[in-house]
Structures are given as C-alpha cells and as structure tokens.
Design an enzyme around this catalytic site. Structure first.
Site, PDB file in Angstrom:
ATOM      1  N   ASP A 556     -54.944   5.495 -33.261  1.00 27.18           N
ATOM      2  CA  ASP A 556     -54.216   6.130 -34.379  1.00 27.18           C
ATOM      3  C   ASP A 556     -52.739   5.774 -34.332  1.00 27.18           C
ATOM      4  OD1 ASP A 556     -56.612   7.404 -34.450  1.00 27.18           O
ATOM      5  OD2 ASP A 556     -55.839   9.355 -33.781  1.00 27.18           O
ATOM      6  N   ASP A 557     -52.266   5.384 -33.174  1.00 23.76           N
ATOM      7  CA  ASP A 557     -50.845   5.097 -33.019  1.00 23.76           C
ATOM      8  C   ASP A 557     -50.494   3.619 -33.178  1.00 23.76           C
ATOM      9  OD1 ASP A 557     -50.345   7.767 -32.455  1.00 23.76           O
ATOM     10  OD2 ASP A 557     -50.549   7.502 -30.286  1.00 23.76           O
TER      11      ASP A 557
END
Ligand code: ATP
Ligand code: MG
Length: 686
Positions: A556-557
């Site tokens: 997600d990062d």
C-alpha cells in the site's frame, strides 16, 4: 507421561544412525559467537564460520518442504500430547477457488500449552530455574519467578477463573502492562482452555471497547494504574469507560479482576464498582497452587489478538493450540540459536504478537530464562543487559534507530560482553541501522537475526539462522523450515530468480492463523483472494541473485514515480545512510508530470540543525545510491515521526500531511504520541 527436558525440545540427532529422509539437525548452534572467531566483512556481507552451514540448512529445508507431515510430526513428538493426532498430520485448502480456506495441524490430538510450558519443564528438573526476571519502573524494583513458582501462580489464577465460571472456549480480555501477572494470566487461560485476548495497555478505551464488543469476554483482567516515567496512567478508568461503552452496545461484562499495582497507585485512590470489580490480591492467592489442565484439541483456539487494522474494524487474528505451540518453540530455538544457559530479552510487550510468541510461549516452552522489564527507557537498556548478563537480545528497528541517534557513547560505556545473538522485528531494518547494531552494539561479533513475520503468521517466517550463512545488512535472508515464500507479479504469477513483486506464501505452516474471529469471509477476502492459491502478506519483496529475500515495505505504501515502482524502504535506507540522518519516512504525493513524487520526512541526529545544505546532501545521497528518478521532491524536517504504539512509522498520516489534507488525518489517537503530528504541521512550509 512423555516428559522431555528442554534440551530434548529439539530435533533428534541425525548423526549416528543414518536414516534416510531423516535430515534434521541436532543442535544448530554449536558455534560460540563469543569466541575469538572474528567474522569477516566481505562486500557488505558478514560471514561466520560455524559447523552448521548453508548446505545443512538447504538439506533440512528441502526435506521440510517435501515431507511437511514427517518433518513437523517428528518435531511435535518432543512435546507432550495426551493423545496423538489422527493419521493425517495436517490438511489444508489454501485456494479460494476450491472452497473455504482451511488449515489444520495435528487435528485430533489433545494437548495443553500451559502444561508443555510449565509442568513438562518442571518434571524435567527445571523447576528451580528462573523463568522470568521482571524489572519495574525503578532499577531496584525487580523480581523473579522460577518455573515452579510460575506454575503455582498460574494454577491459582486458573482455579480462580474456574471458580468464577470461566469455561473452555470462553474469551478473557487481558488489559495489563508488562507486569508478571500478564504472562501468568495468559498461561492460566491456556491451562483451562479459555481463549485469551491481550489488548496492549496503551490502547484507548474506545479501542478496548471495540475488542470487548467483538469477542464478548467472560471477564476483563487489568490493573489500577501503571507508571510511565513519573506519570501514573489510570488503566482502571480506561477499562471503566470501555465497559460502559460496550454495555451500550449490548455487551456487558460482570467481572473486572484488578491487580493492585502499588508502585503506581494506592487502592484507596482507585475508582471502584462494587459487585463487579475484584482485587486480584484479595482472591487469587487463596486458591490452590495445583490445577489440573484441560486437555484441548490441537485445533482448539488458544488466543485472539487484534491487529490494529489501519482501516475499519480491528481484525481478530485467531491462533489455535498445537501448531502454534510447535511452531513458536521451534522457531525460537533455531532463529536465536537458543541454549539452556541463555538469558533472553525481547523488548516487545505481551500486547503484541512478538510478546505472545517470543516472550511467553516460544521461550518458556524451551525452558528459557526470560527478562521482561516494564517500559525500559533507552538509557536503561544496557544496564539491564549487563545486570542480567543477557545473551540474546531481540528488539525493533525503531529502538535501534533511536539508540543510534543518541550516539555511541551511551552504548559503549556499558560492558555488553554477554550478548551473543542480536535480533530485530517489526519493520525493515535499514542497512545503516543494521551496521550500527552489528558494529557498535554487538562489537562486530554477534550475528543479527532480522526476522520477518506477522501477527497472522504466528511465528517468524523469513530469518537468518545465526551464523549459518553470510548475512547482508537489510535482508531477512531465507525462509524458515517448512515455509514457502514466493514472489508473484500483479497477475499472481510466481516469478523466479532475481525479481521483485508481492510476497505470498504457498502452503500452510503450523503457526498460521486459522481465521479472523467471527468473520471467515473477511479472512478469505483480505488474505486469500488477492492472489488465488496463495496467502498474501501485504508486503512487497525482492530477491537478489543469491536468493536472499529483501522486504521492501507494505505494498500500500509503494510509490510509482514515472512508472518506476519504488518501495519506501529503499529510499528511506538511502536517507538513513547519510551520517546526519537518524530516521526517515517517505510517502508518495501527486505530481503533475511524474504521476507521483517522493516526499521525505527526516529526523536528524541529536543536536544537528536542519539546513539547506543538509537538505541538498540528503537528496544527493538518494541520487547517488538509487538514481535520479528516486530523488525526493521534498524534504520535510521532522523532529519526531508519528509512530504506532508498537513503534512503527505511520505512513498513512504522513501521506495526509504531505498532500496537505489536514482535515483528513483520521484517527490519530492510536499514535504513541499524537502531538508529533501538530509539530510536523507547524514545520511544513506549504
Ligand atoms: P496491521 O496489519 O494491523 O496494519 P501490522 O501489519 O503493523 O498491523 P504486525 O503483524 O505486527 O502488524 O506487523 C507485521 C508487518 O510488519 C509485516 O507485514 C511487515 O510489513 C512488517 N515487518 C515485520 N518484521 C519485518 C522485518 N523483519 N522486515 C521487514 N518488515 C517487517
Ligand atoms: Mg499487517
């Protein structure tokens, strides 16, 4: 009874009779790292000669993959089982396309983890050995429990719990700081087959009530207050308001067993609800010190542990008994090269999975001596190491970086000679922090186990075995026995060789979680649907030409700059390698041309002021190490970074600050120090 001493909790010796397919090691850690063997730094890798090497590992690993049933049942035989498992050692369905996800290990066997932890070790002659050294807020506030004493305390509480009607399968919430009563409560629940759910005692009343509502406990175990530094935190008040809140939602709890933590607060000052609240000290010591165990099925639940779940309702990760027991004990023994004479210290709190698997269960199953201080500050870290002659030290990168920031003198003025194995968990450890840990803390003589794992995996999954193969700073190296990590591309195809992609696990392993409590659908959707046929970890990973695994951060990062997918870790590590940078966190921001740009928050070494010159040299550092495409567009000075209560950088909030969505910061109450956010906003030059 099949009772084995802690030394016997190990693989049978392979040497004498050469049985085919019996490739399990005797003791991996024959080498003494405290000896004069000087490890060699060779092009970024540390190599330690020792009897157990990569070749040996590969043989055993292969066997564990080819014959998981044989491999794990041999190990499992070292534990006490009231009844052995069915013919089938394990069964699994990891593929959502083939029906409901199911992992089962040692099904049909009955055992008890509290028995295996305490009674078994005592019967083997270790009753007088110290199980836990406890260290309070003040250096002279300390205590210890032998295995025998621990058993007695566990039995008293177990008897009390039975007395108040807690039965097999009932949930019990434990909201305690690191007092001795915390592992005691865990083991007492396990003894009677109750399911414990420890809630980290830094969580707010709202978080606590959410968890109470979800698992509907028979009782809550807490204490009146705890001291953090000079301040007393009134835990009981937090519980009171959580119980009020859960009652509003239809979940009432009739009993709140409260430890009187005298050093923090007197009885008389504690708010009390007659009829519901009971002082631990008034009742528990009156119960007998013997308590028969409740034999449970290997697949009966042992505990629930809620992961923070950055979005939505917290996820109640459920672990069962048999597989978890075998897995945590075995991983502990090998990844830390445990020997009966070791003194082991893990700086985690029992409120996290690390505290479950590597403070309470894994070490104590092995008959180890565990040091468990209550909130040590950095300054006392090495005092504690020297006081107890700690030999294995397990911590998190956040602590390493903060110690590093304070300067070497704080470390080097202490002896630390006892330490022989260092270990890390929780986040990727940046290579420069790794080197500092290795060179300064370990005096360049202790191997580092960089253990990658998750709440969901129960025990560590990718980790070095100390000294068995050359280490590369920042790489968790190779999978533990029985674990099959694979890297897949966006479409879920496995990719081979040198590559980078999504980290998944193929096939079950004994320590895997079995479901999310009360929500098997969410379990399947979150973890098994993204890449059908695999357990998806949520982490990005790359593999180098030598087959080493490198965790690159949460997917997600990941930041996509002009089509380059950049893991946060890579850029952060380049920044942290700058001599004046102590810590860094990067996030993606919208960028007209590149799609996403890189926004970096940096904390500097103690006493170094932020300047234009430093800004430029930080950017240069990334350009030189990775390339111009990864150069940060913006450097934001951060006296401190927002972190979760377990010490992980919270990039979700940093992303909002970076993109100026200050009204969408979300819940900041789960931060260890929410004021850090205001400080960062004040320092922004939007
Ligand atoms: P939540 O899932 O609720 O958001 P969390 O993922 O932080 O919380 P944990 O299960 O404690 O909760 O942490 C596991 C994660 O921590 C891994 O998925 C990984 O991102 C990171 N991690 C842990 N150990 C390592 C390591 N040695 N190297 C790199 N990353 C690690
Ligand atoms: Mg997670």
């Amino acid at each position: 009874a099949l009772v084995s001493s802690p030394e016997q909790v190990r693989f049978p010796s392979p040497s004498k009779k050469k049985k085919k397919n019996h490739l399990v090691p005797s003791l991996i850690g024959n080498a003494r790292f405290t000896s004069s063997k000087i490890p060699l730094f060779k092009e970024d890798s540390v190599s330690m000669s020792r009897p157990f090497g990569l070749k040996d590992y590969r043989k055993i690993y292969e066997r564990s993959i080819e014959d998981p049933a044989g491999f794990w049942s041999e190990i499992a035989s070292q534990f006490y089982w009231k009844e052995k498992w069915d013919l089938e050692v394990y069964s699994e369905n990891i593929d959502v396309r083939k029906g409901s996800i199911k992992f089962e290990w040692f099904k049909g066997a009955s055992t008890n983890i509290s028995y295996n932890t305490l009674d078994r070790n005592i019967e083997a002659g270790n009753g007088g050995k110290v199980a836990i050294y406890w260290e309070g807020n003040e250096p002279d506030d300390d205590g210890q429990l032998t295995y025998l004493e621990l058993l007695e305390r566990v039995c008293q509480l177990a008897n009390y719990l039975k007395h108040v009607g807690v039965r097999k399968g009932d949930a019990v919430i434990i909201y305690l700081p690191m007092l001795m009563e915390l592992p005691i409560a865990m083991l007492a629940c396990a003894r009677i087959g109750a399911v414990h759910s420890v809630v980290f005692a830094g969580f707010s009343s709202e978080s606590l009530s959410q968890r109470i509502i979800d698992c509907k406990p028979k009782l809550v175990i807490t204490c009146n207050a705890v001291k953090r530094g000079s301040k007393a935190i009134h835990l009981k008040d937090i519980v009171d308001s959580a119980l009020r809140e859960s009652a509003k939602n239809g979940v009432t709890v009739d009993l709140c067993l409260t430890v009187e933590n005298k050093s923090a607060m007197k009885r008389g000052d504690t708010k009390w609800k007659e009829g519901r609240d009971i002082w631990w000290q008034d009742v528990v010591p009156h119960f007998p010190t013997k308590c028969d165990v409740e034999w449970v099925d290997a697949e009966d639940p042992l505990f629930l542990l809620y992961t923070s779940g950055s979005t939505g309702k917290p996820k109640g990760v459920l672990h069962t008994t048999g597989g978890y027991m075998v897995y945590t004990a075995t991983t502990f023994k090998y990844a830390f090269d445990y020997k009966p004479s070791d003194i082991y210290w893990c700086t985690a709190d029992c409120g996290w999975i690390t505290g479950h698997s590597y403070i309470t269960y894994g070490p104590l199953l092995n008959g180890a001596t565990v040091v468990a201080p209550n909130y040590p500050d950095c300054g006392r870290c090495w005092d504690i190491v020297d006081k107890y002659k700690v030999t294995i030290f397990y911590t998190a990168p956040t602590l390493v970086r903060s110690l590093m920031r304070e300067g070497d003198e704080y470390v080097t003025r202490h002896d630390r000679k006892s330490i022989r194995v260092l270990a890390s968990v929780g986040e990727p450890i940046n290579p420069s922090a790794w080197r500092w840990f290795y060179n300064v803390v370990g005096n360049s003589r202790c191997p580092i186990s960089d253990t990658w794992w998750q709440t969901e995996t129960g025990g560590l999954m990718i980790t070095p075995l100390p000294g068995a193969w050359p280490q590369k700073p920042g790489s968790a190296t190779f999978p533990f026995f029985g674990v099959q990590p694979v890297i897949v591309d966006e479409k879920g195809n496995e990719i081979e060789g040198e590559c980078s992609g999504y980290l998944c696990i193929k096939k079950s392993w004994p320590g895997a979680f079995r479901t999310l409590y009360g929500d098997h659908e969410r379990y399947q959707t979150t973890y098994f649907k993204p890449f059908a046929g695999y357990y998806f970890t949520g982490d990005g990973c790359s593999r180098d030409k030598d087959g080493y695994f490198w965790l690159t951060g949460r997917v997600d990062d990941v930041i996509n700059v002009s089509g380059h997918r950049i893991g946060t870790v890579e850029v952060e590590s380049a920044l942290v390698s700058h001599p004046q940078c102590a810590e860094a966190a990067v996030v993606g921001i919208e960028h007209e041309i590149k799609g996403q740009g890189i926004y970096a928050f940096v904390t500097l070494v103690e006493g170094v002021p932020f300047s234009e010159e430093i800004r430029k040299s930080l950017i240069l550092s990334v350009r030189n190490q990775i390339g111009a495409f990864a150069a940060p567009d913006k450097i934001h000075w951060a006296p401190a970074l927002p972190k979760t209560r377990s010490g992980k950088i919270m990039r979700r909030i940093l992303r909002k600050i970076a993109s100026r969505q200050l009204d969408e910061l979300g819940d900041t109450s789960t931060l260890a120090d929410p004021s850090v956010v205001d400080q960062l906003i004040a320092l922004a030059d939007f």
